[in-house]
Design a protein around this motif. Structure first.
Motif, PDB file in Angstrom:
ATOM      1  N   CYS A  66      84.955  29.689   2.299  1.00  0.00           N
ATOM      2  CA  CYS A  66      83.645  29.529   1.672  1.00  0.00           C
ATOM      3  C   CYS A  66      82.918  28.366   2.354  1.00  0.00           C
ATOM      4  O   CYS A  66      83.464  27.273   2.478  1.00  0.00           O
ATOM      5  N   VAL A  67      81.671  28.617   2.804  1.00  0.00           N
ATOM      6  CA  VAL A  67      80.938  27.567   3.531  1.00  0.00           C
ATOM      7  C   VAL A  67      79.764  27.026   2.709  1.00  0.00           C
ATOM      8  O   VAL A  67      78.900  26.333   3.237  1.00  0.00           O
ATOM      9  N   ASP A  68      79.747  27.362   1.412  1.00  0.00           N
ATOM     10  CA  ASP A  68      78.576  27.026   0.601  1.00  0.00           C
ATOM     11  C   ASP A  68      78.281  25.526   0.545  1.00  0.00           C
ATOM     12  O   ASP A  68      77.137  25.122   0.389  1.00  0.00           O
ATOM     13  N   ASP A  69      79.319  24.690   0.640  1.00  0.00           N
ATOM     14  CA  ASP A  69      79.050  23.249   0.601  1.00  0.00           C
ATOM     15  C   ASP A  69      78.972  22.654   2.008  1.00  0.00           C
ATOM     16  O   ASP A  69      78.958  21.447   2.172  1.00  0.00           O
ATOM     17  N   LYS A  70      78.910  23.505   3.015  1.00  0.00           N
ATOM     18  CA  LYS A  70      78.809  22.998   4.386  1.00  0.00           C
ATOM     19  C   LYS A  70      77.356  23.024   4.874  1.00  0.00           C
ATOM     20  O   LYS A  70      76.621  23.954   4.612  1.00  0.00           O
ATOM     21  N   ARG A  71      76.994  21.984   5.619  1.00  0.00           N
ATOM     22  CA  ARG A  71      75.654  21.923   6.184  1.00  0.00           C
ATOM     23  C   ARG A  71      75.570  22.857   7.392  1.00  0.00           C
ATOM     24  O   ARG A  71      76.602  23.237   7.946  1.00  0.00           O
ATOM     25  N   PRO A  72      74.336  23.217   7.824  1.00  0.00           N
ATOM     26  CA  PRO A  72      74.204  24.166   8.933  1.00  0.00           C
ATOM     27  C   PRO A  72      75.059  23.795  10.146  1.00  0.00           C
ATOM     28  O   PRO A  72      75.715  24.642  10.741  1.00  0.00           O
ATOM     29  N   LYS A  73      75.078  22.519  10.508  1.00  0.00           N
ATOM     30  CA  LYS A  73      75.800  22.090  11.708  1.00  0.00           C
ATOM     31  C   LYS A  73      77.301  22.270  11.602  1.00  0.00           C
ATOM     32  O   LYS A  73      77.998  22.356  12.596  1.00  0.00           O
ATOM     33  N   GLU A  74      77.789  22.305  10.364  1.00  0.00           N
ATOM     34  CA  GLU A  74      79.240  22.402  10.167  1.00  0.00           C
ATOM     35  C   GLU A  74      79.707  23.852  10.036  1.00  0.00           C
ATOM     36  O   GLU A  74      80.879  24.101   9.807  1.00  0.00           O
ATOM     37  N   ARG A  75      78.770  24.815  10.163  1.00  0.00           N
ATOM     38  CA  ARG A  75      79.146  26.200   9.874  1.00  0.00           C
ATOM     39  C   ARG A  75      79.573  26.993  11.101  1.00  0.00           C
ATOM     40  O   ARG A  75      79.888  28.166  11.009  1.00  0.00           O
ATOM     41  N   ASP A  76      79.486  26.390  12.279  1.00  0.00           N
ATOM     42  CA  ASP A  76      79.885  27.099  13.500  1.00  0.00           C
ATOM     43  C   ASP A  76      79.002  28.315  13.776  1.00  0.00           C
ATOM     44  O   ASP A  76      79.458  29.333  14.283  1.00  0.00           O
ATOM     45  N   VAL A  77      77.716  28.209  13.376  1.00  0.00           N
ATOM     46  CA  VAL A  77      76.757  29.278  13.649  1.00  0.00           C
ATOM     47  C   VAL A  77      75.584  28.690  14.426  1.00  0.00           C
ATOM     48  O   VAL A  77      75.314  27.499  14.321  1.00  0.00           O
ATOM     49  N   ALA A  78      74.930  29.509  15.251  1.00  0.00           N
ATOM     50  CA  ALA A  78      73.732  29.063  15.956  1.00  0.00           C
ATOM     51  C   ALA A  78      72.624  30.064  15.692  1.00  0.00           C
ATOM     52  O   ALA A  78      72.846  31.276  15.720  1.00  0.00           O
ATOM     53  N   MET A  79      71.440  29.563  15.409  1.00  0.00           N
ATOM     54  CA  MET A  79      70.339  30.447  15.054  1.00  0.00           C
ATOM     55  C   MET A  79      69.293  30.465  16.160  1.00  0.00           C
ATOM     56  O   MET A  79      68.942  29.425  16.701  1.00  0.00           O
ATOM     57  N   VAL A  80      68.810  31.661  16.482  1.00  0.00           N
ATOM     58  CA  VAL A  80      67.719  31.817  17.454  1.00  0.00           C
ATOM     59  C   VAL A  80      66.523  32.389  16.697  1.00  0.00           C
ATOM     60  O   VAL A  80      66.626  33.439  16.065  1.00  0.00           O
ATOM     61  N   PHE A  81      65.402  31.672  16.755  1.00  0.00           N
ATOM     62  CA  PHE A  81      64.244  32.050  15.955  1.00  0.00           C
ATOM     63  C   PHE A  81      63.239  32.854  16.771  1.00  0.00           C
ATOM     64  O   PHE A  81      63.178  32.746  17.991  1.00  0.00           O
ATOM     65  N   GLN A  82      62.418  33.602  16.042  1.00  0.00           N
ATOM     66  CA  GLN A  82      61.319  34.359  16.640  1.00  0.00           C
ATOM     67  C   GLN A  82      60.380  33.448  17.420  1.00  0.00           C
ATOM     68  O   GLN A  82      59.891  33.778  18.486  1.00  0.00           O
ATOM     69  N   SER A  83      60.153  32.247  16.882  1.00  0.00           N
ATOM     70  CA  SER A  83      59.194  31.324  17.487  1.00  0.00           C
ATOM     71  C   SER A  83      59.813  30.493  18.608  1.00  0.00           C
ATOM     72  O   SER A  83      59.151  29.629  19.163  1.00  0.00           O
ATOM     73  N   TYR A  84      61.093  30.730  18.914  1.00  0.00           N
ATOM     74  CA  TYR A  84      61.861  29.995  19.939  1.00  0.00           C
ATOM     75  C   TYR A  84      62.144  28.554  19.540  1.00  0.00           C
ATOM     76  O   TYR A  84      63.198  28.031  19.858  1.00  0.00           O
ATOM     77  N   ALA A  85      61.197  27.883  18.842  1.00  0.00           N
ATOM     78  CA  ALA A  85      61.406  26.500  18.381  1.00  0.00           C
ATOM     79  C   ALA A  85      61.852  25.571  19.503  1.00  0.00           C
ATOM     80  O   ALA A  85      62.790  24.787  19.338  1.00  0.00           O
TER      81      ALA A  85
END
Ligand SMILES: Nc1ncnc2c1ncn2[C@@H]1O[C@H](COP(=O)(O)OP(=O)(O)O)[C@@H](O)[C@H]1O
Ligand SMILES: [Mg+2]
Length: 373
Positions: A66-85
Motif C-alpha cells: 500500500c503506497v497511500d502514505d507515500k509521497r510521489p517521489k517515494e512511489r517509484d513512478v514517473a509521470m509524463v504530462f500532456q504539457s511536457y512541464a
C-alpha cells in the motif's frame, strides 16, 4: 516487479463524485491504457496512482504494498504530462538531469556557481552526464542537449519529457495524454516510438488518452471509463468484438458501430434475427458486418446519402427510411460502387449482431453463449 492494484478508489470534488469505486489490477510490465471521454476522471485516477492527489477512500497498491502514505517521489513512478512541464530557462540537458541532481546532489552542491566547488560534485556530475546521454541517445535527442525547450518542435519536447522520466528508472511510467499536443502525423509516429520504448524498458506503463485509436494500437489491455466508472477492461480485440456495454461498443472502433433500435427494426418491416433475447432493445453491428443487397422484403432498406472513398475501402452512409437513423457500411471498391440517392437493402451477418437491453447491457443469443463458453 511493479504490478499496480486499485481497490475501490473513490474521489469527489465538493459534491461531484469524479471517481466512483474503481477497482483495477495492472500487471507488472503491462501497457495498460485508460480511455474515455474528456472529464470522465482519467487524469484524476492517474494522479491518485502518482500520489499527486489523495483519494477519499480505497487503496493504491504498488508491487504488493500500500503506497497511500507515500509521497510521489517515494512511489517509484514517473509521470509524463500532456504539457511536457519542461523548464523553459534550462537546457534540454539540465531538464533531463534535474531529477538526478535533485536526488543525488546535496543542497550545497546544487547551489548556483559556488556548488561546483563543493567536494564530490564533479564525480556525481560525471555519472549524471553519462546517464542523461544514454537516455538522450535512446530517444534520438542527443544532438539537442544544449538547446532550450523553446527551440524544439513539439515532438522533440515530448521526447525530452520522456527522457526526464526515463533517467529515474521508475518501475512505473504514468502518461497523461502525452501526444495530444502533436500534429496528426507526428502523433502516429510517436505512438510507435512509445510502444517501442515500452518493449525496451519492460516496465509497467499506464497511459491515459481520450483517443480510442491510440488506446487500440498501443496497449496490451485497455480500460474503458465513463463518468468515473470502469465499464470494461480487456485486450483491444476483445473490446472490439465482445463489448459488454453499449457505451464500450460505441466508444471503440472507427467509424462507430451501427446501432438500430428493435422498434425501428420492426417498423421498417425487417425481420428480427432468430433466437433474439426478449429483453433486447437495441441491435448493433460493425460497418464491416454489413453487405449491400437489392432492397427487398424483410431487409433493412435505406438510401445511400454519401460515399467516402479511401482507396482501399469505401464507406457508404445509408439513411434508413422513416427517420429510423443511419448506418455506415464498409465495402471494397471492387465490390460496390454506389452513388448517393441509390436505394439499397442491408444484408447483415446474423452472427455479428450484438444485442443490448434498455440499460445498455449486452445480451447474448443462445449460439453466442455456447461459442463464448
Ligand atoms: N481540482 C479539481 N477541482 C474540482 N474539480 C476537478 C478538479 N480536477 C478535476 N475536476 C473535475 O473532475 C472531473 C474529472 O476530471 P479529469 O480527471 O481531469 O478528467 P479527464 O482526465 O478524464 O478529462 C471533471 O469534471 C473536472 O472538471
Ligand atoms: Mg485528463
Amino acid at each position: 516487479m511493479a504490478e499496480i492494484e486499485l481497490r475501490r478508489i473513490e474521489k469527489s470534488y465538493g459534491e461531484t463524485a469524479v471517481v466512483k469505486g474503481v477497482s483495477l489490477s495492472i500487471r507488472d510490465g503491462e501497457f495498460l491504457t485508460l480511455v474515455g471521454p474528456s472529464g470522465c476522471g482519467k487524469s484524476t485516477l492517474l494522479r491518485i496512482i502518482a500520489g499527486l492527489e489523495a483519494q477519499d477512500s480505497g487503496e493504491v497498491m504498488v508491487a504488493g504494498r500500500c503506497v497511500d502514505d507515500k509521497r510521489p517521489k517515494e512511489r517509484d513512478v514517473a509521470m509524463v504530462f500532456q504539457s511536457y512541464a519542461l523548464y523553459p530557462h534550462l537546457s534540454v540537458f539540465d531538464n533531463v538531469a534535474l531529477p538526478l541532481r535533485t536526488r543525488r546532489l546535496s543542497f550545497a552542491q546544487r547551489l548556483p556557481f559556488v556548488g561546483r566547488a563543493v567536494p564530490g560534485r564533479g564525480g556525481i556530475e560525471k555519472v549524471i552526464r553519462a546517464e542523461v546521454e544514454q537516455a538522450a541517445s535512446m530517444l534520438d535527442i542527443a544532438h539537442l542537449l544544449h538547446r532550450k525547450p523553446g527551440q524544439l518542435s513539439g515532438g522533440q519536447r515530448q521526447r525530452v519529457a520522456l527522457g526526464r522520466a526515463m533517467v529515474r528508472h521508475p518501475a512505473v511510467f504514468l502518461m497523461d495524454e502525452p501526444l495530444s499536443n502533436l500534429d496528426a502525423k507526428l502523433r502516429v509516429q510517436m505512438r510507435a516510438e512509445i510502444t517501442a520504448l515500452h518493449r525496451r524498458l519492460g516496465v509497467t506503463f499506464v497511459y491515459v488518452t481520450h483517443d480510442q485509436a491510440e488506446a487500440m494500437t498501443m496497449s496490451d489491455r485497455v480500460a474503458v471509463m465513463t463518468a468515473g466508472e470502469l465499464l470494461q477492461v480487456g485486450q483491444p480485440e476483445q473490446l472490439y468484438r465482445d463489448p459488454q456495454d453499449l457505451r464500450v461498443a460505441e466508444m471503440i472502433g472507427s467509424p462507430k458501430i451501427n446501432v438500430v433500435s428493435c422498434d425501428h427494426w420492426i417498423s421498417l418491416g425487417a425481420s428480427l434475427p432468430p433466437g433474439i433475447d426478449g429483453n433486447t432493445t437495441h441491435l448493433a453491428f460493425r460497418p464491416e458486418a454489413v453487405g449491400i443487397a437489392a432492397s427487398g422484403d424483410r431487409r433493412l432498406n435505406g438510401v445511400v446519402t454519401s460515399v467516402e472513398n479511401l482507396g482501399s475501402d469505401i464507406f457508404l452512409n445509408v439513411a434508413l427510411a422513416d427517420g429510423c437513423g443511419a448506418v455506415v457500411v464498409r465495402t471494397h471498391p471492387d465490390i460496390s460502387r454506389s452513388e448517393p440517392g441509390r436505394p439499397v437493402g442491408l444484408q447483415i451477418d446474423p452472427a455479428s449482431l450484438l444485442q443490448f437491453d434498455g440499460a445498455g447491457m449486452r445480451l447474448r443469443q443462445a449460439e453466442q453463449v455456447e461459442a463464448a463458453a
